[in-house]
Enzyme design. Sequence first.
Site, PDB file in Angstrom:
ATOM      1  N   ASN A  11       5.633  -3.936  -2.264  1.00  0.00           N
ATOM      2  CA  ASN A  11       4.915  -3.293  -3.671  1.00  0.00           C
ATOM      3  C   ASN A  11       3.601  -3.152  -3.589  1.00  0.00           C
ATOM      4  O   ASN A  11       2.957  -2.634  -4.407  1.00  0.00           O
ATOM      5  CB  ASN A  11       5.458  -3.745  -4.879  1.00  0.00           C
ATOM      6  CG  ASN A  11       7.008  -3.883  -4.987  1.00  0.00           C
ATOM      7  OD1 ASN A  11       7.605  -2.689  -4.661  1.00  0.00           O
ATOM      8  ND2 ASN A  11       7.659  -4.991  -5.389  1.00  0.00           N
ATOM      9  N   CYS A  12       2.791  -3.636  -2.776  1.00  0.00           N
ATOM     10  CA  CYS A  12       1.390  -3.471  -2.623  1.00  0.00           C
ATOM     11  C   CYS A  12       0.811  -2.694  -1.579  1.00  0.00           C
ATOM     12  O   CYS A  12       1.070  -2.601  -0.369  1.00  0.00           O
ATOM     13  CB  CYS A  12       0.739  -4.944  -2.033  1.00  0.00           C
ATOM     14  SG  CYS A  12      -0.887  -5.149  -1.904  1.00  0.00           S
TER      15      CYS A  12
END
Length: 116
Positions: A11-12
């Site tokens: 998600n980064c």
Amino acid sequence: MSDVTIYHNPNCGTSRTTLALLREKGIEPNVVEYLQVGWTAPQLQGLLAQIGKSAHEVLRVRGTQAHELGLTDPNASEAALIAAMVLQPILVERPIVVTPKGAALCRPADLVLTLL
């Protein structure tokens, strides 16, 4: 099995970019999604020693409960930070990459190139 490991959060954006840079260089790393598998205290201590940083230096504050837990206090002990990071893996900045040439917290992502 690859001799390169990335401690990755899909998600980064920085973590995704770092993984993409590795793959562009023809490296398929061992991808450890640490939010799913978690950390152990000895594992974190070993990684911190490899990257030459303290728990305070890899503490992720944005989007976490670091302030509420008192972890941003400069007097918070390394042991307290590591214990919190084991309980809440999101408290560790990412991505961390380990290669035969060394290890680093790859923020910004192109720091990974120094490990290849």
